[in-house]
Design a protein around this motif. Structure first.
Motif, short mmCIF file in Angstrom:
data_model
loop_
_atom_site.label_atom_id
_atom_site.label_comp_id
_atom_site.label_asym_id
_atom_site.label_seq_id
_atom_site.Cartn_x
_atom_site.Cartn_y
_atom_site.Cartn_z
N ARG A 1 7.70 -6.21 42.45
CA ARG A 1 9.07 -5.75 42.23
C ARG A 1 9.78 -6.58 41.16
NH1 ARG A 1 9.18 -0.87 43.17
NH2 ARG A 1 11.45 -0.93 43.08
N ALA A 2 9.35 -7.82 40.96
CA ALA A 2 9.90 -8.62 39.85
C ALA A 2 9.52 -8.00 38.51
CB ALA A 2 9.42 -10.05 39.94
N VAL A 3 8.26 -7.57 38.39
CA VAL A 3 7.82 -6.89 37.16
C VAL A 3 8.57 -5.57 36.99
CG1 VAL A 3 5.86 -5.84 35.98
CG2 VAL A 3 5.55 -7.97 37.27
N HIS A 4 8.70 -4.83 38.08
CA HIS A 4 9.46 -3.58 38.04
C HIS A 4 10.88 -3.84 37.56
CE1 HIS A 4 12.14 -0.50 39.77
NE2 HIS A 4 11.11 0.32 39.71
N GLY A 5 11.50 -4.88 38.07
CA GLY A 5 12.85 -5.21 37.66
C GLY A 5 12.94 -5.52 36.17
N PHE A 6 11.94 -6.26 35.65
CA PHE A 6 11.95 -6.61 34.24
C PHE A 6 11.92 -5.36 33.37
CE2 PHE A 6 9.83 -7.52 30.23
CZ PHE A 6 10.55 -8.62 29.77
N VAL A 7 11.03 -4.44 33.69
CA VAL A 7 10.92 -3.20 32.91
C VAL A 7 12.21 -2.38 33.02
CG1 VAL A 7 9.64 -1.05 32.66
CG2 VAL A 7 8.42 -3.16 33.18
N GLY A 8 12.72 -2.26 34.25
CA GLY A 8 13.95 -1.52 34.43
C GLY A 8 15.14 -2.17 33.74
N GLY A 9 15.18 -3.51 33.76
CA GLY A 9 16.27 -4.22 33.10
C GLY A 9 16.28 -3.98 31.60
N ALA B 1 14.29 -8.24 47.40
CA ALA B 1 15.42 -7.63 46.71
C ALA B 1 15.87 -8.51 45.55
CB ALA B 1 16.57 -7.42 47.69
N ALA B 2 15.94 -9.83 45.79
CA ALA B 2 16.38 -10.74 44.75
C ALA B 2 15.40 -10.77 43.59
CB ALA B 2 16.55 -12.14 45.33
N ALA B 3 14.09 -10.77 43.88
CA ALA B 3 13.08 -10.79 42.82
C ALA B 3 13.19 -9.54 41.96
CB ALA B 3 11.68 -10.90 43.43
N ASN B 4 13.41 -8.39 42.60
CA ASN B 4 13.57 -7.14 41.87
C ASN B 4 14.72 -7.24 40.88
OD1 ASN B 4 13.09 -3.75 43.18
ND2 ASN B 4 13.08 -4.50 41.10
N ILE B 5 15.83 -7.81 41.34
CA ILE B 5 17.01 -7.86 40.49
C ILE B 5 16.96 -9.03 39.51
CG2 ILE B 5 19.52 -7.65 40.47
CD1 ILE B 5 19.40 -6.79 43.37
N LEU C 1 7.93 2.31 34.76
CA LEU C 1 8.66 2.24 36.03
C LEU C 1 8.07 3.20 37.05
CD1 LEU C 1 12.46 2.04 35.12
CD2 LEU C 1 11.06 0.28 36.17
N LEU C 2 7.76 4.39 36.60
CA LEU C 2 7.18 5.40 37.48
C LEU C 2 5.89 4.88 38.12
CD1 LEU C 2 6.93 8.31 38.57
CD2 LEU C 2 5.93 8.94 36.38
N LEU C 3 5.04 4.27 37.33
CA LEU C 3 3.76 3.76 37.84
C LEU C 3 3.98 2.59 38.80
CD1 LEU C 3 1.63 3.87 34.57
CD2 LEU C 3 1.61 5.50 36.47
N LEU C 4 4.92 1.73 38.50
CA LEU C 4 5.17 0.55 39.36
C LEU C 4 5.74 0.96 40.72
CD1 LEU C 4 6.62 -1.91 36.70
CD2 LEU C 4 4.42 -2.11 37.88
N ASP C 5 6.59 1.98 40.74
CA ASP C 5 7.12 2.44 42.02
C ASP C 5 6.02 3.06 42.88
OD1 ASP C 5 9.87 1.76 42.07
OD2 ASP C 5 10.30 3.32 40.61
N ILE C 6 5.13 3.80 42.25
CA ILE C 6 4.00 4.38 43.00
C ILE C 6 3.11 3.26 43.54
CG2 ILE C 6 1.91 5.77 42.78
CD1 ILE C 6 3.42 7.50 40.75
#
Length: 393
Positions: free
Chosen positions: A113-121, A59-63, A93-98
């Motif tokens: 999830r860290a990469v996902h967080g970066f893109v989402g951020g 969770a922390a890595a994602n955020i 983001l769509l691809l990373l969640d899949i």
């Protein structure tokens, strides 16, 4: 202080509520996982066998990734065209969640999830820069929290009971679906000026007084988000350890989140207030009382009331802090920076909570969250007092 009214050349100056709502929906797609973080953490523990520290680290890595993305957005937002950039980021983001559905080991999932967080951020930061240039940033960010809490309430009520049967992969598929819908909604947004054009009209440097006020608001944002998320990320397990049933906890979180959206509704109704200190003083009093009530979580009524009270203040205080920073700087840079600071707080909360739970248990976690929120109250009220005084006729 730079308090020049927002530019009148843009459609943002006459923004209707439906545009606020669409902007809020697109922005929420970049960090909806934060709003259902308790379900994700619980899903990793109960569905995939992670321990509390491992789930908290994911969770922390994602955020933290989202924090880095938000900071990057603050640095480059003037050079980007917001609409095509958001389309690209939402697609990634769509691809990373899949992809997250297939990763079941703590370390690889943490990195993904860290990469996902970066893109989402980055997506969220760019959305914030647009929202900060609307006619009423307080109202725009209030709508953001209203959308978040409304959708999160549904997610928290429906998803946790399904995790034991379907696993944590269900949660990642829901997030992928959210990104897909946001992509479809993006073309419906009206044309806004690019950040670079807006900032060409906002070259006035902030005064030392304005910078100090902004520092109070940014510190308050970090502490408020960290204190709330420390408790929220592990609230399902906390309720179970106090003897509450999972179904009751899930429905409590759903209803509390929906009722909590009333705080955001209050911000939308207020618009841009002249006096920020008094409503924020009331909000923090409710925050501290509600957080302290979690010491008695064995009572269903107290657990429900504590969740409702803290949810209302969460959806009230955050848009107020964004509104304060947008008033100081209409260009959107401070609001984008606040997105970074907010996510740093949201990331630090679960990370700290995982270690507090390992060493001290639930009562230590509640006490830690209460202390952090009290410090946030001091910083918020100091900043609000300064802004009210500087904005007075």
């Amino acid at each position: 202080m730079n308090t020049t009214p927002a530019t009148t050349a843009s459609p943002a100056t006459s923004t209707p509520l439906w545009v606020y709502a669409l902007l809020a929906f697109v922005a929420t797609a970049g960090f909806f996982y934060i709003n259902i973080m308790s379900a994700i953490v619980d899903g990793l523990v109960t569905g995939w066998g992670f321990d509390n520290a491992q789930a908290g680290t994911v969770a922390a890595a994602n955020i933290y990734g989202a924090s880095a993305g938000a900071l990057t957005a603050a640095l480059v937002v003037r050079k980007l065209r917001w609409r095509p950039t958001l389309a690209l980021l939402l697609g990634v983001l769509l691809l990373l969640d899949i992809a997250s559905v297939a990763v079941r080991e703590p370390t690889p999932l943490t990195l993904l999830r860290a990469v996902h967080g970066f893109v989402g951020g980055m997506a969220v930061g760019i959305s914030y820069s647009v929202m900060a240039r609307t006619q009423s940033p307080d109202r725009a960010f209030g709508m953001l929290l209203l959308v978040q809490f409304g959708l999160a309430g549904l997610g928290l009520m429906v998803l946790p009971p399904l995790v034991p049967t379907h696993g944590a992969q269900l949660l990642f598929m829901v997030l992928a679906g959210f990104s897909a819908v946001a992509l479809l909604a993006l073309p419906m947004l009206p044309r806004f000026d690019d950040a670079a054009a807006a900032q060409d009209e906002q070259r006035q440097a902030l005064t030392p007084t304005a910078r100090r006020t902004a520092a109070f608001a940014l510190l308050a944002m970090f502490l408020f988000q960290g204190g709330n998320m420390a408790l929220s990320a592990f609230i399902i397990g906390l309720g179970e350890r106090f003897g509450l049933a999972r179904d009751f906890i899930s429905h409590t979180l759903g209803w509390a989140t929906w009722i909590g959206a009333l705080g955001a509704v209050a911000v939308i109704a207020m618009g841009t207030p002249r006096n920020r200190l008094h409503p924020l003083l009331v909000a923090f009093a409710l925050t501290l009382v509600g957080t302290a009530a979690f010491f008695w979580s064995g009572s269903k009524a107290v657990f429900f009331a504590a969740n409702v009270g803290t949810a209302i203040t969460w959806s009230f205080v955050v848009p107020c802090l964004f509104g304060m920073l947008s008033k100081i700087d209409h260009s959107g840079r401070l609001a984008t920076l606040a997105g970074f600071v907010s996510k740093m707080g949201l990331a630090s909360g679960p990370l700290l909570a995982g270690w507090v739970l390992r060493g001290g248990g639930d009562h230590a976690l509640i006490a830690t969250a209460l202390t952090i929120l009290a410090l946030s109250a001091v910083a918020t009220l100091a900043g609000a007092h300064r802004l009210d005084k500087e904005s007075a006729p």
